[in-house]
Design a protein around this motif. Structure first.
Motif, mmCIF file in Angstrom:
data_model
loop_
_atom_site.group_PDB
_atom_site.id
_atom_site.type_symbol
_atom_site.label_atom_id
_atom_site.label_comp_id
_atom_site.label_asym_id
_atom_site.label_seq_id
_atom_site.Cartn_x
_atom_site.Cartn_y
_atom_site.Cartn_z
ATOM 1 N N ILE A 181 101.376 -56.023 -32.556
ATOM 2 C CA ILE A 181 101.050 -57.103 -33.489
ATOM 3 C C ILE A 181 100.140 -56.610 -34.610
ATOM 4 C CG2 ILE A 181 100.056 -59.409 -33.716
ATOM 5 C CD1 ILE A 181 100.531 -59.773 -30.684
ATOM 6 N N PHE A 182 100.528 -56.957 -35.838
ATOM 7 C CA PHE A 182 99.685 -56.756 -37.022
ATOM 8 C C PHE A 182 99.513 -58.109 -37.705
ATOM 9 C CE2 PHE A 182 101.922 -52.778 -36.388
ATOM 10 C CZ PHE A 182 100.980 -51.789 -36.650
ATOM 11 N N LYS A 183 98.282 -58.439 -38.088
ATOM 12 C CA LYS A 183 98.028 -59.689 -38.801
ATOM 13 C C LYS A 183 97.275 -59.354 -40.089
ATOM 14 C CE LYS A 183 95.885 -61.490 -35.264
ATOM 15 N NZ LYS A 183 95.273 -62.361 -34.236
ATOM 16 N N PHE A 184 97.901 -59.654 -41.220
ATOM 17 C CA PHE A 184 97.328 -59.315 -42.523
ATOM 18 C C PHE A 184 96.934 -60.578 -43.277
ATOM 19 C CE2 PHE A 184 100.260 -55.743 -41.645
ATOM 20 C CZ PHE A 184 99.359 -54.695 -41.715
ATOM 21 N N PHE A 185 95.687 -60.647 -43.690
ATOM 22 C CA PHE A 185 95.225 -61.714 -44.569
ATOM 23 C C PHE A 185 95.113 -61.138 -45.972
ATOM 24 C CE2 PHE A 185 91.407 -63.904 -46.502
ATOM 25 C CZ PHE A 185 92.122 -65.018 -46.921
ATOM 26 N N LEU A 186 95.924 -61.645 -46.901
ATOM 27 C CA LEU A 186 95.865 -61.217 -48.298
ATOM 28 C C LEU A 186 94.707 -61.954 -48.958
ATOM 29 C CD1 LEU A 186 99.657 -61.150 -49.254
ATOM 30 C CD2 LEU A 186 98.231 -59.351 -48.270
ATOM 31 N N ASN B 217 87.889 -64.952 -37.194
ATOM 32 C CA ASN B 217 86.814 -64.646 -36.260
ATOM 33 C C ASN B 217 87.158 -65.028 -34.824
ATOM 34 O OD1 ASN B 217 84.947 -63.461 -38.020
ATOM 35 N ND2 ASN B 217 84.189 -65.450 -38.708
ATOM 36 N N ARG B 218 87.978 -66.048 -34.648
ATOM 37 C CA ARG B 218 88.310 -66.498 -33.294
ATOM 38 C C ARG B 218 89.483 -65.745 -32.676
ATOM 39 N NH1 ARG B 218 87.559 -72.780 -31.889
ATOM 40 N NH2 ARG B 218 86.139 -73.460 -33.528
ATOM 41 N N THR B 219 90.271 -65.064 -33.495
ATOM 42 C CA THR B 219 91.536 -64.525 -32.949
ATOM 43 C C THR B 219 91.776 -63.050 -33.237
ATOM 44 O OG1 THR B 219 92.792 -65.168 -34.931
ATOM 45 C CG2 THR B 219 92.626 -66.801 -33.153
ATOM 46 N N SER B 220 90.814 -62.348 -33.814
ATOM 47 C CA SER B 220 91.018 -60.921 -34.045
ATOM 48 C C SER B 220 90.684 -60.171 -32.762
ATOM 49 C CB SER B 220 90.148 -60.426 -35.200
ATOM 50 O OG SER B 220 90.596 -59.167 -35.654
ATOM 51 N N GLU B 221 91.720 -59.644 -32.131
ATOM 52 C CA GLU B 221 91.581 -58.943 -30.853
ATOM 53 C C GLU B 221 92.158 -57.536 -31.006
ATOM 54 O OE1 GLU B 221 90.164 -60.352 -28.283
ATOM 55 O OE2 GLU B 221 90.262 -62.519 -28.674
ATOM 56 N N GLU B 222 91.789 -56.646 -30.107
ATOM 57 C CA GLU B 222 92.287 -55.277 -30.190
ATOM 58 C C GLU B 222 93.809 -55.235 -30.117
ATOM 59 O OE1 GLU B 222 91.967 -51.468 -31.148
ATOM 60 O OE2 GLU B 222 90.285 -52.878 -31.036
ATOM 61 N N HIS B 223 94.409 -56.116 -29.305
ATOM 62 C CA HIS B 223 95.864 -56.135 -29.182
ATOM 63 C C HIS B 223 96.523 -56.960 -30.292
ATOM 64 C CE1 HIS B 223 94.479 -59.739 -26.976
ATOM 65 N NE2 HIS B 223 95.559 -60.300 -27.504
ATOM 66 N N ALA B 224 95.718 -57.687 -31.066
ATOM 67 C CA ALA B 224 96.260 -58.513 -32.158
ATOM 68 C C ALA B 224 95.233 -58.573 -33.284
ATOM 69 C CB ALA B 224 96.598 -59.909 -31.658
ATOM 70 N N PRO B 225 94.997 -57.435 -33.943
ATOM 71 C CA PRO B 225 93.925 -57.386 -34.937
ATOM 72 C C PRO B 225 94.306 -58.026 -36.261
ATOM 73 C CG PRO B 225 95.063 -55.287 -34.863
ATOM 74 C CD PRO B 225 95.659 -56.128 -33.769
ATOM 75 N N TRP B 226 93.297 -58.543 -36.941
ATOM 76 C CA TRP B 226 93.448 -58.976 -38.331
ATOM 77 C C TRP B 226 93.043 -57.836 -39.254
ATOM 78 C CZ3 TRP B 226 95.693 -63.019 -40.612
ATOM 79 C CH2 TRP B 226 95.916 -64.181 -39.877
ATOM 80 N N TYR B 227 93.761 -57.687 -40.348
ATOM 81 C CA TYR B 227 93.385 -56.769 -41.411
ATOM 82 C C TYR B 227 93.136 -57.589 -42.670
ATOM 83 C CZ TYR B 227 95.012 -52.934 -38.445
ATOM 84 O OH TYR B 227 95.182 -52.037 -37.418
ATOM 85 N N LEU B 228 92.018 -57.335 -43.334
ATOM 86 C CA LEU B 228 91.650 -58.054 -44.548
ATOM 87 C C LEU B 228 92.045 -57.188 -45.740
ATOM 88 C CD1 LEU B 228 88.110 -59.290 -43.419
ATOM 89 C CD2 LEU B 228 90.360 -60.288 -42.946
ATOM 90 N N ILE B 229 93.113 -57.583 -46.424
ATOM 91 C CA ILE B 229 93.689 -56.771 -47.486
ATOM 92 C C ILE B 229 93.268 -57.311 -48.853
ATOM 93 C CG2 ILE B 229 95.819 -55.880 -48.494
ATOM 94 C CD1 ILE B 229 95.239 -54.879 -45.651
ATOM 95 N N PRO B 230 92.517 -56.552 -49.633
ATOM 96 C CA PRO B 230 92.181 -56.988 -50.990
ATOM 97 C C PRO B 230 93.464 -57.194 -51.785
ATOM 98 C CG PRO B 230 90.860 -55.085 -50.338
ATOM 99 C CD PRO B 230 91.940 -55.240 -49.305
#
Length: 292
Positions: A179-184, A231-244
């Motif tokens: 899992i990859f989760k990207f916040f633009l 903050n509630r859901t960024s986990e090692e197996h499902a991390p969030w990435y904050l992309i400028p």
């Protein structure tokens, strides 16, 4: 730009979006960034072929961001060199009548990538703790037991929903989905510029909706909800990435590079060995074809 360290953009909880940059300084031209993206996505495409042959992992790429953050064009550019059989994109809109007859995660379960493939969620299951949190009246359309009025939607409701999302992601991760989760992460000023561009260019006007301006007025509410969700859901197996995301070419490159560098760490993803009987006669098969 220095050699990319994917962990640089991985969310480190607690995240403060107001202090997180929306632009990366790197002194490279747009053409250079496009060339870097091209080289990276070609390598990523080759890796996807190996993933397909290996057939034991799937990859889920979740992309979230405010309107005009560049989600559609990013997906087009990052996955351009993938074999079409190896990637499927799902854009989640307002739930249909059928979807509302099921729990909110149902349609996302149905869209999960099969083993050996990439699945891209353009907007994701997080809409159910973002848009619905800013507009809690939307929850009433889910026809939930004991939710008959907006006043019934309290903090316990949201706590439970985040727990459900974490459970969903943990389940699929334990069963082979990477899992990859990207916040633009887009600035409000850049969104204004992009909305004005839509209005000024005739071939872009179809993208504009007056509703975009209504949602823009709720910018601060959305930022608080995004920050809380990350903050509630960024986990090692499902991390969030904050992309400028103020610079589209850079954002595209960063996501492609993070995908590539992270997938390379899975050293067990390799092509399956050739059947011993086929390997023993491979020279014979080649000779047969060359004599035709």
């Amino acid at each position: 730009m220095k050699k990319l360290d994917p962990t640089r953009f991985k969310a480190k909880v607690p995240v403060n979006l107001a202090k997180t940059p929306t632009h990366v300084e790197h002194n490279r031209s747009e053409k250079v960034m496009e060339k870097m993206l091209e080289e990276t996505r070609e390598e990523l495409g080759d890796l996807q072929n190996t993933l397909y042959a290996h057939g034991k992992y799937s990859v889920l790429v979740c992309i979230q961001g405010m309107d005009t953050a560049g989600k559609d064009s990013l997906i087009r550019e990052v996955f351009k060199d993938f074999n079409v059989r190896g990637v499927e994109v799902h854009s989640f809109k307002v739930p249909t009548e059928l979807e509302r007859r099921h729990d909110y995660l149902w349609r996302h379960y149905l869209a999960l990538p099969r083993r050996g493939t990439f699945g891209v969620f353009n907007r994701t299951h997080y809409e159910n703790v973002l848009v619905t949190r800013v507009h809690p009246e939307y929850i009433l359309g889910e026809l939930l037991p004991d939710i008959n009025d907006v006043s019934d939607i309290d903090e316990t409701f949201w706590d439970n929903r985040f727990e459900q999302i974490r459970g969903f992601e943990k389940t699929i991760a334990q069963n082979g989905t990477i899992i990859f989760k990207f916040f633009l992460h887009l600035s409000k000023d850049e969104q204004k510029h992009r909305l004005l561009r839509r209005l000024r260019k005739k071939n872009k006007q179809w993208k504009f909706s007056p509703g975009d301006l209504k949602e823009r007025m709720l910018w601060d509410d959305y930022q608080r909800c995004y920050q809380d969700a990350i903050n509630r859901t960024s986990e090692e197996h499902a991390p969030w990435y904050l992309i400028p995301a103020d610079d589209k070419p850079t954002a595209r490159y960063l996501i492609a590079k993070i995908l590539l560098e992270t997938m390379k760490t899975y050293d067990d993803i390799v092509e399956p060995p050739l059947d011993p009987d086929v390997m023993a006669h491979i020279d014979q098969y080649r000779e047969q074809l060359e004599k035709e």
